[in-house]
Write an enzyme that holds these catalytic residues in place. Structure first.
Site, PDB file in Angstrom:
ATOM      1  CB  VAL A  12      -0.713   0.001   1.260  1.00  9.78           C
ATOM      2  CG1 VAL A  12      -2.105  -1.028   1.207  1.00  9.78           C
ATOM      3  CG2 VAL A  12      -0.139   0.095   2.705  1.00  9.78           C
ATOM      4  CB  SER A  13       1.028   4.426  -1.981  1.00  6.32           C
ATOM      5  OG  SER A  13      -0.464   4.685  -2.099  1.00  6.32           O
ATOM      6  CB  THR A  14       1.827   7.508   2.074  1.00  9.42           C
ATOM      7  OG1 THR A  14       3.168   7.075   2.158  1.00  9.42           O
ATOM      8  CG2 THR A  14       1.354   8.255   3.592  1.00  9.42           C
ATOM      9  CD  GLU A  16      -2.659   2.406  -3.113  1.00  9.26           C
ATOM     10  OE1 GLU A  16      -3.091   2.221  -4.161  1.00  9.26           O
ATOM     11  OE2 GLU A  16      -1.737   1.996  -2.528  1.00  9.26           O
TER      12      GLU A  16
END
Length: 446
Positions: A12-14, A16
């Site tokens: 996951v990105s920040t 997300e």
């Protein structure tokens, strides 16, 4: 039947992380359910949390997985954009997979067969779309940042010391502003960050470290600037800020390959035992510009009364008179070792004789195999222990080297060395040094 081995990857990105449907637990639940349905054996799971898919370089879990891959492994992830949003990186990984016959699958999408031209085209198309979406998200974020700056607002983070939010944007906290102005004035007077730290901490009864004062002196917000835009009411005038930066530029010396610290790796911190590192700075003595070389403990922090900072020149001055005594003591110790080794040799010879007699008794049938084994084990243990203590040639060579040093007129010869020569000199016979203070130095020889 041997189960197919699979490796699970989730990311996951920040931005997300707040979406529960795309969270790490949600991805792993889907992946484990898929493995159970297909009777796969999960070898390991790899998780990159708060990491963008724009490049593989910062994705530590993905890099670890690529290093762990074995022949015929399968990599599973929920969607293709979890795996890559960069066409170049994705194709590089495929090239790595081919020799190992490694395959991968996005369980939330239709299968992509990368062994065919059409399959590779479809794969690249999907990665391109993911890359385009990532670029659009980045554009939206930058637009938000630009809008905040145009409104005179911080993008994120805490306000610098001395400011508070107000109806019109930001206002100055007068007491803090007076403190900041005093820091700048004092630094212009003392011109050294360590001296500034001591003076200001004593004056205001504080316990701040030098890094905090350095940040204050480098903070562009105090002249109103934030990301090249003027959004703060200034506390410091531009002229004074520039003068302070020039002092910093004059004090700082960048490390170069030619910079030699003669005690590098030799000094241990008196508190934590870590080796002290070298650093240098410029200073002034009247009209003369001087360069100072220091040794500091990277672990112990300033302000707690334990931090060591030792001047190289001062350390040289105090070490030279006492090093001869340390060498003389080492020679006495080695002489004692020689005497002890002579005794060890006698024990070794006597033990060898006992082993020889024991072997004769066993061969003549006068003792049983069990008796022989029991006694032989004990004698052999004594022989091993005493042999470890015995290295007469090495002791004699070390003693000879130290006696040569003792007979040299070190004080006269030493001044003829350059820094490299001095470094070789100290490293040739010193193991490490502990400086309790300049008049109380413990020298441990090799």
């Amino acid at each position: 039947m041997i189960k197919q081995k699979v490796r699970l990857y989730a990311r996951v990105s920040t931005e997300e992380q707040a979406r529960k449907k795309n969270s790490i637990p949600a991805q792993l639940n889907k992946l484990y359910a898929y493995c159970k349905e297909n009777d796969y054996e999960v070898v390991n799971e790899y998780i990159d949390e708060g990491i963008s898919a724009s490049t593989i370089k910062k994705r530590k879990a993905l890099l670890r997985m690529l290093n762990d891959l074995q022949r015929n492994d399968i990599i599973l992830f929920t969607n293709l954009d979890r795996f890559s949003r960069n066409v170049l990186d994705a194709n590089k990984m495929i090239e790595m997979f081919e020799p190992l016959n490694v395959s991968f699958k996005a369980i939330g999408e239709e299968d992509i067969d990368i062994t065919t031209a059409d399959g590779r085209f479809l794969f690249n198309l999907k990665v391109n779309l993911a890359e385009r979406e990532r670029a659009k998200v980045s554009e939206r974020i930058l637009t938000v940042f630009d809008y905040k700056l145009s409104q005179g607002k911080l993008i994120n983070g805490r306000l610098p010391r001395g400011y508070t939010r107000s109806a019109d944007g930001y206002a100055v906290i007068n007491d803090d502003a007076d403190f900041i102005r005093d820091v700048y004035r004092t630094f212009e007077d003392v011109r050294q960050i360590r001296t500034l730290t001591r003076v200001i901490n004593n004056k205001y009864k504080l316990d701040l470290c030098s890094k905090t004062y350095r940040r204050i002196l480098k903070q562009q917000a105090y002249i109103g600037l934030y990301r090249d835009k003027y959004i703060f009411p200034p506390i410091i005038k531009n002229e004074q800020f520039e003068r302070v930066q020039r002092i910093f530029d004059g004090n700082t010396i960048k490390a170069t390959k030619n910079q030699t610290y003669i005690f590098s790796g030799l000094i241990k911190c008196k508190v934590c035992g870590m080796r002290l590192g070298g650093s240098s700075s410029n200073g002034n003595s009247g009209d003369r510009k001087l360069k100072y070389k220091m040794y500091k403990c990277p672990k112990c922090q300033r302000g707690n009364g334990t931090h060591q900072c030792l001047a190289e020149k001062k350390l040289e001055k105090h070490l030279l008179p006492i090093v001869m005594d340390a060498i003389q003591n080492k020679i006495y110790t080695l002489s004692a070792y020689e005497s002890q080794i002579t005794q060890n040799r006698d024990i070794i010879d006597a033990t060898k004789d006992k082993i020889k007699r024991l072997q004769d008794l066993y061969i003549d049938g006068k003792i049983s195999k069990e008796q022989f084994d029991n006694k032989y084990e004990g004698l052999n243990k004594i022989l091993d222990e005493e042999s470890k203590k015995t290295n007469l040639k090495m002791i004699a060579k070390a003693k000879e080297d130290y006696e040569k040093l003792l007979n040299m007129n070190i004080s006269e010869i030493y001044d003829q060395f350059d820094d490299n020569g001095k470094s070789v000199f100290w490293h040739s016979f010193i193991d490490y040094i502990v400086v309790n203070d300049y008049d109380n130095i413990d020298i441990f020889l090799q």
